[in-house]
Design a protein around this motif. Sequence first.
Motif, PDB file in Angstrom:
ATOM      1  N   ALA A 123       0.796  -1.227   0.000  1.00 48.50           N
ATOM      2  CA  ALA A 123       0.000   0.000   0.000  1.00 48.50           C
ATOM      3  C   ALA A 123       0.832   1.283   0.000  1.00 48.50           C
ATOM      4  O   ALA A 123       0.573   2.187  -0.813  1.00 48.50           O
ATOM      5  CB  ALA A 123      -0.969  -0.014   1.172  1.00 48.50           C
ATOM      6  N   LEU A 127       0.777   3.786  -3.189  1.00 44.16           N
ATOM      7  CA  LEU A 127       0.264   5.137  -2.998  1.00 44.16           C
ATOM      8  C   LEU A 127       1.281   6.163  -3.501  1.00 44.16           C
ATOM      9  O   LEU A 127       0.900   7.177  -4.108  1.00 44.16           O
ATOM     10  CB  LEU A 127      -0.049   5.390  -1.524  1.00 44.16           C
ATOM     11  CG  LEU A 127      -0.800   6.690  -1.220  1.00 44.16           C
ATOM     12  CD1 LEU A 127      -2.194   6.652  -1.848  1.00 44.16           C
ATOM     13  CD2 LEU A 127      -0.917   6.918   0.291  1.00 44.16           C
ATOM     14  N   THR A 130       1.088   6.202  -7.264  1.00 47.06           N
ATOM     15  CA  THR A 130      -0.139   6.885  -7.675  1.00 47.06           C
ATOM     16  C   THR A 130       0.008   8.393  -7.538  1.00 47.06           C
ATOM     17  O   THR A 130      -0.422   9.163  -8.405  1.00 47.06           O
ATOM     18  CB  THR A 130      -1.330   6.403  -6.823  1.00 47.06           C
ATOM     19  OG1 THR A 130      -1.515   5.002  -7.025  1.00 47.06           O
ATOM     20  CG2 THR A 130      -2.610   7.139  -7.197  1.00 47.06           C
ATOM     21  N   TYR A 131       0.631   8.831  -6.439  1.00 46.60           N
ATOM     22  CA  TYR A 131       0.855  10.258  -6.200  1.00 46.60           C
ATOM     23  C   TYR A 131       1.736  10.856  -7.291  1.00 46.60           C
ATOM     24  O   TYR A 131       1.478  11.948  -7.805  1.00 46.60           O
ATOM     25  CB  TYR A 131       1.493  10.440  -4.828  1.00 46.60           C
ATOM     26  CG  TYR A 131       1.750  11.867  -4.423  1.00 46.60           C
ATOM     27  CD1 TYR A 131       0.741  12.823  -4.462  1.00 46.60           C
ATOM     28  CD2 TYR A 131       3.012  12.268  -3.986  1.00 46.60           C
ATOM     29  CE1 TYR A 131       0.981  14.130  -4.083  1.00 46.60           C
ATOM     30  CE2 TYR A 131       3.266  13.578  -3.607  1.00 46.60           C
ATOM     31  CZ  TYR A 131       2.244  14.505  -3.656  1.00 46.60           C
ATOM     32  OH  TYR A 131       2.482  15.806  -3.287  1.00 46.60           O
ATOM     33  N   GLU A 134      -0.227  11.086 -10.584  1.00 43.64           N
ATOM     34  CA  GLU A 134      -1.258  12.115 -10.556  1.00 43.64           C
ATOM     35  C   GLU A 134      -0.671  13.511 -10.717  1.00 43.64           C
ATOM     36  O   GLU A 134      -1.250  14.371 -11.394  1.00 43.64           O
ATOM     37  CB  GLU A 134      -2.058  12.019  -9.261  1.00 43.64           C
ATOM     38  CG  GLU A 134      -3.345  12.814  -9.295  1.00 43.64           C
ATOM     39  CD  GLU A 134      -4.269  12.483  -8.128  1.00 43.64           C
ATOM     40  OE1 GLU A 134      -5.242  13.216  -7.949  1.00 43.64           O
ATOM     41  OE2 GLU A 134      -4.010  11.503  -7.408  1.00 43.64           O
ATOM     42  N   GLU A 192       0.228  14.004   4.135  1.00 37.60           N
ATOM     43  CA  GLU A 192      -0.685  13.378   5.090  1.00 37.60           C
ATOM     44  C   GLU A 192      -2.128  13.526   4.611  1.00 37.60           C
ATOM     45  O   GLU A 192      -2.579  14.619   4.251  1.00 37.60           O
ATOM     46  CB  GLU A 192      -0.539  14.044   6.463  1.00 37.60           C
ATOM     47  CG  GLU A 192      -1.327  13.360   7.570  1.00 37.60           C
ATOM     48  CD  GLU A 192      -0.746  11.993   7.933  1.00 37.60           C
ATOM     49  OE1 GLU A 192      -1.527  11.144   8.403  1.00 37.60           O
ATOM     50  OE2 GLU A 192       0.467  11.795   7.755  1.00 37.60           O
ATOM     51  N   GLY A 193      -2.840  12.427   4.583  1.00 36.18           N
ATOM     52  CA  GLY A 193      -4.241  12.457   4.189  1.00 36.18           C
ATOM     53  C   GLY A 193      -4.486  12.352   2.700  1.00 36.18           C
ATOM     54  O   GLY A 193      -5.641  12.387   2.266  1.00 36.18           O
ATOM     55  N   TYR A 194      -3.422  12.193   1.921  1.00 35.99           N
ATOM     56  CA  TYR A 194      -3.603  12.098   0.471  1.00 35.99           C
ATOM     57  C   TYR A 194      -4.342  10.821   0.092  1.00 35.99           C
ATOM     58  O   TYR A 194      -4.072   9.744   0.610  1.00 35.99           O
ATOM     59  CB  TYR A 194      -2.247  12.113  -0.241  1.00 35.99           C
ATOM     60  CG  TYR A 194      -2.339  11.720  -1.701  1.00 35.99           C
ATOM     61  CD1 TYR A 194      -2.815  12.624  -2.649  1.00 35.99           C
ATOM     62  CD2 TYR A 194      -1.988  10.438  -2.118  1.00 35.99           C
ATOM     63  CE1 TYR A 194      -2.932  12.257  -3.981  1.00 35.99           C
ATOM     64  CE2 TYR A 194      -2.096  10.066  -3.449  1.00 35.99           C
ATOM     65  CZ  TYR A 194      -2.559  10.977  -4.381  1.00 35.99           C
ATOM     66  OH  TYR A 194      -2.667  10.604  -5.689  1.00 35.99           O
ATOM     67  N   GLN A 195      -5.290  10.953  -0.838  1.00 37.14           N
ATOM     68  CA  GLN A 195      -6.033   9.826  -1.395  1.00 37.14           C
ATOM     69  C   GLN A 195      -5.948   9.903  -2.912  1.00 37.14           C
ATOM     70  O   GLN A 195      -5.948  10.997  -3.477  1.00 37.14           O
ATOM     71  CB  GLN A 195      -7.497   9.846  -0.943  1.00 37.14           C
ATOM     72  CG  GLN A 195      -7.697   9.646   0.553  1.00 37.14           C
ATOM     73  CD  GLN A 195      -7.262   8.257   1.013  1.00 37.14           C
ATOM     74  OE1 GLN A 195      -7.402   7.277   0.288  1.00 37.14           O
ATOM     75  NE2 GLN A 195      -6.727   8.177   2.219  1.00 37.14           N
ATOM     76  N   PRO A 196      -5.876   8.762  -3.608  1.00 38.46           N
ATOM     77  CA  PRO A 196      -5.821   8.784  -5.067  1.00 38.46           C
ATOM     78  C   PRO A 196      -6.950   9.603  -5.679  1.00 38.46           C
ATOM     79  O   PRO A 196      -8.103   9.464  -5.290  1.00 38.46           O
ATOM     80  CB  PRO A 196      -5.946   7.297  -5.436  1.00 38.46           C
ATOM     81  CG  PRO A 196      -5.357   6.578  -4.265  1.00 38.46           C
ATOM     82  CD  PRO A 196      -5.781   7.379  -3.070  1.00 38.46           C
ATOM     83  N   MET A 198      -7.178  12.879  -5.488  1.00 39.58           N
ATOM     84  CA  MET A 198      -7.380  14.127  -4.758  1.00 39.58           C
ATOM     85  C   MET A 198      -6.878  15.336  -5.552  1.00 39.58           C
ATOM     86  O   MET A 198      -7.544  16.382  -5.621  1.00 39.58           O
ATOM     87  CB  MET A 198      -6.666  14.053  -3.405  1.00 39.58           C
ATOM     88  CG  MET A 198      -6.819  15.287  -2.533  1.00 39.58           C
ATOM     89  SD  MET A 198      -5.940  15.109  -0.956  1.00 39.58           S
ATOM     90  CE  MET A 198      -6.925  13.837  -0.167  1.00 39.58           C
TER      91      MET A 198
END
Length: 222
Positions: A123, A127, A130-131, A134, A192-196, A198
Amino acid sequence: MTKTLKILASAIALSAATATPVLAQRAAAVAAPVVATADVDGAVQQSAAFTLAASQIQTTYAAQINNRTVRAQALQAELTTLRTAAIAEQGRTPQNAAALQAAVTAFQTRQQAAEQELQTLSAPIDLAVTYVREQITLKLSDAVRAATTARRVDVLLNNEAIIWRAETADLTPAIVTELNRLVPNVAIVPPEGYQPGMLLRAQQANAATAPVTATPAAPQTR
């Protein structure tokens, strides 16, 4: 062909043959649209920013990557043992149906648990990737626009929808060049708190509140 149709066909042929030079010049001036293709998702992965980030992820997340690799090898050994036991039960004569079912169930249960464990271990790495993707995708629309404008392309199609194309029709390298110009590098550690999704959602929200312009929407990667 009836007499009327013959007369009509002759009239059309005569009209075409006696068309004025002005009409012929106008027809020649109407150029067909320039069509090109591209793999926009591939362009993101081929960009210098993505290549650099992938290398940095290997270093920054080395401990997590190593931990996942070691654990994957251990889990594979467990599954191999359980699979072998199930195969042995299946080949036993006479066959014990209850024992076979228990062996198969044991293998399937452990396999599902192993997949879930490896997903959890992967994970943070996934992530980060993915970041990275994006951040580059935020500039993909600008890169596509610059590449198509420079080459006067009217229509851009996805490579997946093409059966055949000339090599010169592929705009992917040009998009990669534009991405390298627009996004030379990106961060690899998500905040902190990043979601795909966003960052893209924030970009779309900002575009919705900005003055309306006739610009294309940002292409989405897979």
